[in-house]
Write a protein that holds these residues in place. Structure first.
Motif, PDB file in Angstrom:
ATOM      1  N   ASP A  55       7.524  18.519   4.601  1.00  0.00           N
ATOM      2  CA  ASP A  55       7.440  17.013   5.419  1.00  0.00           C
ATOM      3  C   ASP A  55       6.946  16.478   4.079  1.00  0.00           C
ATOM      4  OD1 ASP A  55       7.017  14.354   6.754  1.00  0.00           O
ATOM      5  OD2 ASP A  55       5.707  15.252   7.914  1.00  0.00           O
ATOM      6  N   TRP A  56       7.976  15.582   3.532  1.00  0.00           N
ATOM      7  CA  TRP A  56       6.937  14.222   2.425  1.00  0.00           C
ATOM      8  C   TRP A  56       6.425  13.858   2.924  1.00  0.00           C
ATOM      9  CZ3 TRP A  56       7.270   9.069   2.914  1.00  0.00           C
ATOM     10  CH2 TRP A  56       7.430   8.450   3.739  1.00  0.00           C
ATOM     11  N   SER A  57       6.361  13.525   4.296  1.00  0.00           N
ATOM     12  CA  SER A  57       4.906  12.389   4.869  1.00  0.00           C
ATOM     13  C   SER A  57       3.195  12.453   4.357  1.00  0.00           C
ATOM     14  CB  SER A  57       5.188  12.345   6.241  1.00  0.00           C
ATOM     15  OG  SER A  57       5.320  12.709   6.825  1.00  0.00           O
ATOM     16  N   ALA A  58       3.452  14.462   4.136  1.00  0.00           N
ATOM     17  CA  ALA A  58       2.223  14.729   4.199  1.00  0.00           C
ATOM     18  C   ALA A  58       1.964  14.572   2.544  1.00  0.00           C
ATOM     19  CB  ALA A  58       2.489  16.403   4.122  1.00  0.00           C
ATOM     20  N   VAL A  59       2.348  13.545   1.758  1.00  0.00           N
ATOM     21  CA  VAL A  59       2.694  14.157   0.351  1.00  0.00           C
ATOM     22  C   VAL A  59       2.935  12.385  -0.896  1.00  0.00           C
ATOM     23  CG1 VAL A  59       3.088  16.225  -0.404  1.00  0.00           C
ATOM     24  CG2 VAL A  59       4.293  15.176  -0.206  1.00  0.00           C
ATOM     25  N   GLY A  60       3.084  11.407   0.683  1.00  0.00           N
ATOM     26  CA  GLY A  60       4.240  10.145   0.065  1.00  0.00           C
ATOM     27  C   GLY A  60       3.152   9.595  -0.218  1.00  0.00           C
ATOM     28  N   HIS A  61       1.415   9.525  -0.141  1.00  0.00           N
ATOM     29  CA  HIS A  61       0.490   8.490  -0.318  1.00  0.00           C
ATOM     30  C   HIS A  61       0.721   9.124  -2.166  1.00  0.00           C
ATOM     31  CE1 HIS A  61      -1.194   8.507   3.831  1.00  0.00           C
ATOM     32  NE2 HIS A  61      -0.868   6.743   3.363  1.00  0.00           N
ATOM     33  N   TYR A  62       0.069  10.455  -2.093  1.00  0.00           N
ATOM     34  CA  TYR A  62      -0.090  10.495  -4.042  1.00  0.00           C
ATOM     35  C   TYR A  62       1.046  10.751  -3.855  1.00  0.00           C
ATOM     36  CZ  TYR A  62      -1.237  14.488  -6.955  1.00  0.00           C
ATOM     37  OH  TYR A  62      -0.901  14.455  -8.879  1.00  0.00           O
ATOM     38  N   THR A  63       1.905  10.906  -3.783  1.00  0.00           N
ATOM     39  CA  THR A  63       3.535  10.881  -4.332  1.00  0.00           C
ATOM     40  C   THR A  63       3.534   8.937  -4.796  1.00  0.00           C
ATOM     41  OG1 THR A  63       4.509  10.673  -2.683  1.00  0.00           O
ATOM     42  CG2 THR A  63       4.752  12.265  -4.440  1.00  0.00           C
ATOM     43  N   GLN A  64       2.809   8.124  -4.192  1.00  0.00           N
ATOM     44  CA  GLN A  64       3.097   7.060  -4.235  1.00  0.00           C
ATOM     45  C   GLN A  64       1.818   6.344  -5.598  1.00  0.00           C
ATOM     46  OE1 GLN A  64       4.824   3.541  -3.670  1.00  0.00           O
ATOM     47  NE2 GLN A  64       3.892   3.788  -5.461  1.00  0.00           N
ATOM     48  N   ILE A  65       0.856   7.033  -5.750  1.00  0.00           N
ATOM     49  CA  ILE A  65      -0.168   7.021  -6.528  1.00  0.00           C
ATOM     50  C   ILE A  65       0.413   6.998  -8.350  1.00  0.00           C
ATOM     51  CG2 ILE A  65      -2.042   7.919  -7.469  1.00  0.00           C
ATOM     52  CD1 ILE A  65      -3.045   8.252  -4.207  1.00  0.00           C
ATOM     53  N   ILE A  66       1.055   8.611  -8.344  1.00  0.00           N
ATOM     54  CA  ILE A  66       1.386   9.308  -9.205  1.00  0.00           C
ATOM     55  C   ILE A  66       3.036   8.905  -9.556  1.00  0.00           C
ATOM     56  CG2 ILE A  66      -0.033  11.411  -9.256  1.00  0.00           C
ATOM     57  CD1 ILE A  66       2.189  12.576  -7.861  1.00  0.00           C
ATOM     58  N   TRP A  67       3.543   7.807  -8.983  1.00  0.00           N
ATOM     59  CA  TRP A  67       4.967   7.801  -8.849  1.00  0.00           C
ATOM     60  C   TRP A  67       5.334   6.846 -10.674  1.00  0.00           C
ATOM     61  CZ3 TRP A  67       8.444   9.391  -5.540  1.00  0.00           C
ATOM     62  CH2 TRP A  67       9.698   8.985  -6.313  1.00  0.00           C
ATOM     63  N   PRO A  68       5.959   7.816 -11.789  1.00  0.00           N
ATOM     64  CA  PRO A  68       5.735   7.726 -12.481  1.00  0.00           C
ATOM     65  C   PRO A  68       6.693   5.781 -13.207  1.00  0.00           C
ATOM     66  CG  PRO A  68       7.772   9.278 -11.976  1.00  0.00           C
ATOM     67  CD  PRO A  68       6.739   9.215 -10.527  1.00  0.00           C
ATOM     68  N   THR A  69       7.328   5.143 -12.636  1.00  0.00           N
ATOM     69  CA  THR A  69       7.667   4.148 -12.740  1.00  0.00           C
ATOM     70  C   THR A  69       7.148   3.025 -12.392  1.00  0.00           C
ATOM     71  OG1 THR A  69       8.905   3.849 -11.139  1.00  0.00           O
ATOM     72  CG2 THR A  69      10.265   4.574 -12.648  1.00  0.00           C
ATOM     73  N   THR A  70       6.007   3.224 -11.022  1.00  0.00           N
ATOM     74  CA  THR A  70       5.273   2.220 -10.475  1.00  0.00           C
ATOM     75  C   THR A  70       4.005   1.689 -12.183  1.00  0.00           C
ATOM     76  OG1 THR A  70       4.951   3.266  -8.650  1.00  0.00           O
ATOM     77  CG2 THR A  70       3.029   1.522  -9.219  1.00  0.00           C
ATOM     78  N   THR A  71       3.666   0.672 -12.479  1.00  0.00           N
ATOM     79  CA  THR A  71       3.112   0.456 -13.407  1.00  0.00           C
ATOM     80  C   THR A  71       1.601  -0.430 -13.074  1.00  0.00           C
ATOM     81  OG1 THR A  71       4.440  -1.916 -13.564  1.00  0.00           O
ATOM     82  CG2 THR A  71       5.087   0.283 -15.015  1.00  0.00           C
ATOM     83  N   ARG A  72       1.932  -0.812 -11.638  1.00  0.00           N
ATOM     84  CA  ARG A  72       0.921  -2.338 -10.870  1.00  0.00           C
ATOM     85  C   ARG A  72       0.115  -1.530 -10.182  1.00  0.00           C
ATOM     86  NH1 ARG A  72       5.509  -5.546 -12.212  1.00  0.00           N
ATOM     87  NH2 ARG A  72       4.977  -6.193 -10.045  1.00  0.00           N
TER      88      ARG A  72
END
Length: 177
Positions: free
Chosen positions: A130-147
Protein backbone atom coordinates in the motif's frame (compact mmCIF):
# COMPACT_ATOMS: atom_id res chain seq x y z
CA UNK A 1 -2.26 11.72 26.40
CA UNK A 2 -0.21 12.71 23.35
CA UNK A 3 -1.74 11.79 20.00
CA UNK A 4 -0.94 12.51 16.38
CA UNK A 5 -2.36 11.71 12.97
CA UNK A 6 -1.01 12.03 9.47
CA UNK A 7 -2.92 12.12 6.22
CA UNK A 8 -1.93 9.91 3.31
CA UNK A 9 -0.08 11.79 0.61
CA UNK A 10 -2.15 12.35 -2.53
CA UNK A 11 -0.64 11.44 -5.89
CA UNK A 12 0.50 14.46 -7.91
CA UNK A 13 -0.16 16.31 -5.55
CA UNK A 14 4.63 27.02 12.90
CA UNK A 15 6.19 26.07 15.23
CA UNK A 16 9.15 27.35 17.13
CA UNK A 17 11.50 25.46 19.40
CA UNK A 18 9.35 26.39 22.39
CA UNK A 19 6.20 24.95 20.78
CA UNK A 20 3.35 25.93 18.51
CA UNK A 21 1.38 29.11 18.65
CA UNK A 22 -2.35 29.71 18.35
CA UNK A 23 -2.62 31.98 15.36
CA UNK A 24 -6.27 32.86 16.03
CA UNK A 25 -8.03 35.44 13.90
CA UNK A 26 -6.08 37.43 11.39
CA UNK A 27 -3.68 36.49 8.63
CA UNK A 28 -2.11 33.06 8.77
CA UNK A 29 1.39 33.00 10.16
CA UNK A 30 4.14 31.94 7.81
CA UNK A 31 6.77 29.69 9.30
CA UNK A 32 10.12 31.42 9.05
CA UNK A 33 13.30 31.66 11.06
CA UNK A 34 14.12 28.81 13.45
CA UNK A 35 10.95 26.80 12.75
CA UNK A 36 11.35 27.07 8.99
CA UNK A 37 15.00 26.13 9.32
CA UNK A 38 14.06 23.12 11.44
CA UNK A 39 11.45 21.87 8.97
CA UNK A 40 13.85 22.38 6.07
CA UNK A 41 16.75 20.77 7.93
CA UNK A 42 14.74 17.67 8.87
CA UNK A 43 13.59 17.23 5.27
CA UNK A 44 17.12 17.65 3.96
CA UNK A 45 18.55 15.12 6.43
CA UNK A 46 16.19 12.52 4.98
CA UNK A 47 16.97 13.57 1.42
CA UNK A 48 20.72 13.31 2.02
CA UNK A 49 20.28 9.81 3.45
CA UNK A 50 18.32 8.87 0.31
CA UNK A 51 20.99 10.38 -1.96
CA UNK A 52 18.83 13.16 -3.45
CA UNK A 53 19.59 16.90 -3.61
CA UNK A 54 18.46 19.21 -0.80
CA UNK A 55 15.29 21.29 -0.90
CA UNK A 56 15.20 25.09 -0.77
CA UNK A 57 12.72 27.02 1.41
CA UNK A 58 9.97 28.72 -0.61
CA UNK A 59 8.17 31.60 1.10
CA UNK A 60 5.14 31.41 -1.21
CA UNK A 61 4.68 27.70 -0.53
CA UNK A 62 5.02 28.45 3.19
CA UNK A 63 2.39 31.18 2.97
CA UNK A 64 -0.05 28.89 1.17
CA UNK A 65 0.66 26.07 3.61
CA UNK A 66 0.05 28.39 6.59
CA UNK A 67 -3.25 29.56 5.13
CA UNK A 68 -4.41 25.99 4.72
CA UNK A 69 -3.17 24.98 8.19
CA UNK A 70 -5.33 27.76 9.58
CA UNK A 71 -8.36 26.40 7.72
CA UNK A 72 -7.73 22.93 9.13
CA UNK A 73 -7.40 24.31 12.66
CA UNK A 74 -10.70 26.17 12.27
CA UNK A 75 -12.40 22.99 11.02
CA UNK A 76 -10.68 20.82 13.62
CA UNK A 77 -10.07 18.04 11.13
CA UNK A 78 -7.52 16.87 8.61
CA UNK A 79 -8.13 16.56 4.89
CA UNK A 80 -6.00 17.35 1.89
CA UNK A 81 -6.66 20.58 0.04
CA UNK A 82 -8.20 20.26 -3.43
CA UNK A 83 -5.52 19.62 -6.04
CA UNK A 84 -6.77 22.52 -8.16
CA UNK A 85 -5.97 24.89 -5.28
CA UNK A 86 -2.31 23.82 -5.37
CA UNK A 87 -1.37 23.01 -8.98
CA UNK A 88 1.98 21.29 -9.28
CA UNK A 89 2.34 21.02 -5.50
CA UNK A 90 2.43 18.02 -3.21
CA UNK A 91 1.15 18.20 0.34
CA UNK A 92 1.87 16.42 3.62
CA UNK A 93 -0.43 16.92 6.62
CA UNK A 94 0.12 16.29 10.31
CA UNK A 95 -2.09 16.84 13.36
CA UNK A 96 -1.25 16.26 17.01
CA UNK A 97 -2.11 17.20 20.56
CA UNK A 98 -1.57 20.92 20.99
CA UNK A 99 1.88 21.76 22.32
CA UNK A 100 2.95 18.13 22.73
CA UNK A 101 5.26 17.73 19.73
CA UNK A 102 8.38 19.55 18.58
CA UNK A 103 8.79 20.44 14.89
CA UNK A 104 11.48 17.76 14.54
CA UNK A 105 9.07 15.12 15.83
CA UNK A 106 6.41 16.09 13.30
CA UNK A 107 8.74 15.63 10.33
CA UNK A 108 10.39 12.55 11.80
CA UNK A 109 6.94 10.98 12.10
CA UNK A 110 6.58 11.19 8.31
CA UNK A 111 10.16 10.03 7.84
CA UNK A 112 9.53 6.96 10.02
CA UNK A 113 7.60 5.49 7.09
CA UNK A 114 10.96 4.66 5.49
CA UNK A 115 10.96 1.40 7.44
CA UNK A 116 8.22 0.23 5.01
CA UNK A 117 9.75 1.83 1.91
CA UNK A 118 11.42 -0.04 -0.92
CA UNK A 119 12.96 1.72 -3.91
CA UNK A 120 11.10 1.23 -7.13
CA UNK A 121 8.53 2.62 -9.53
CA UNK A 122 5.76 4.55 -7.80
CA UNK A 123 3.27 3.38 -6.52
CA UNK A 124 5.00 0.00 -6.02
CA UNK A 125 7.31 1.32 -3.30
CA UNK A 126 5.93 -0.14 -0.07
CA UNK A 127 6.73 -3.42 1.60
CA UNK A 128 3.09 -3.45 2.73
CA UNK A 129 1.77 -3.28 -0.84
CA UNK A 130 0.00 0.00 0.00
CA UNK A 131 1.80 3.12 -1.24
CA UNK A 132 -0.04 5.30 1.29
CA UNK A 133 1.98 3.60 4.05
CA UNK A 134 5.04 5.46 2.70
CA UNK A 135 3.47 8.42 0.88
CA UNK A 136 4.71 11.11 3.28
CA UNK A 137 8.24 9.73 3.16
CA UNK A 138 8.29 9.40 -0.63
CA UNK A 139 7.16 13.01 -0.99
CA UNK A 140 10.00 14.08 1.31
CA UNK A 141 12.61 12.22 -0.78
CA UNK A 142 11.04 12.69 -4.23
CA UNK A 143 14.06 13.29 -6.46
CA UNK A 144 12.59 16.04 -8.68
CA UNK A 145 11.07 18.09 -5.83
CA UNK A 146 13.21 21.19 -5.25
CA UNK A 147 11.21 23.52 -2.97
CA UNK A 148 9.47 23.28 0.40
CA UNK A 149 7.24 25.54 2.45
CA UNK A 150 5.46 24.66 5.71
CA UNK A 151 2.87 26.36 7.88
CA UNK A 152 1.34 25.54 11.22
CA UNK A 153 -1.74 26.62 13.11
CA UNK A 154 -3.46 25.51 16.31
CA UNK A 155 -6.91 25.39 17.78
CA UNK A 156 -7.79 24.71 21.42
CA UNK A 157 -6.93 21.02 21.17
CA UNK A 158 -4.54 20.36 18.30
CA UNK A 159 -1.64 21.60 16.21
CA UNK A 160 -1.88 21.30 12.43
CA UNK A 161 1.16 21.22 10.17
CA UNK A 162 0.95 21.54 6.40
CA UNK A 163 4.01 21.18 4.19
CA UNK A 164 3.84 21.93 0.48
CA UNK A 165 6.31 20.62 -2.09
CA UNK A 166 7.09 21.76 -5.63
CA UNK A 167 7.23 20.18 -8.04
CA UNK A 168 4.91 17.54 -6.57
CA UNK A 169 6.10 14.02 -5.97
CA UNK A 170 4.35 10.67 -5.81
CA UNK A 171 3.79 10.53 -9.55
CA UNK A 172 2.71 7.16 -10.94
CA UNK A 173 5.27 5.47 -13.16
CA UNK A 174 8.27 7.41 -11.82
CA UNK A 175 11.24 5.93 -9.99
CA UNK A 176 11.75 6.70 -6.30
CA UNK A 177 15.39 6.34 -5.19
Amino acid sequence: MKRFLTAAMLTGAAACASGPQNYGPGPPAVVTGDAGSTFLHEHNVERAAAGVPPLAWDVLLASDAAAYARQLAALGTMRHSPRQSRPGQGENLWMGTRGAFAPQTMIRNWASEKRMFRPGIFPNVSTTGDWSAVGHYTQIIWPTTTRLGCGQASNGRADFLVCRYAPAGNVDGRRVP
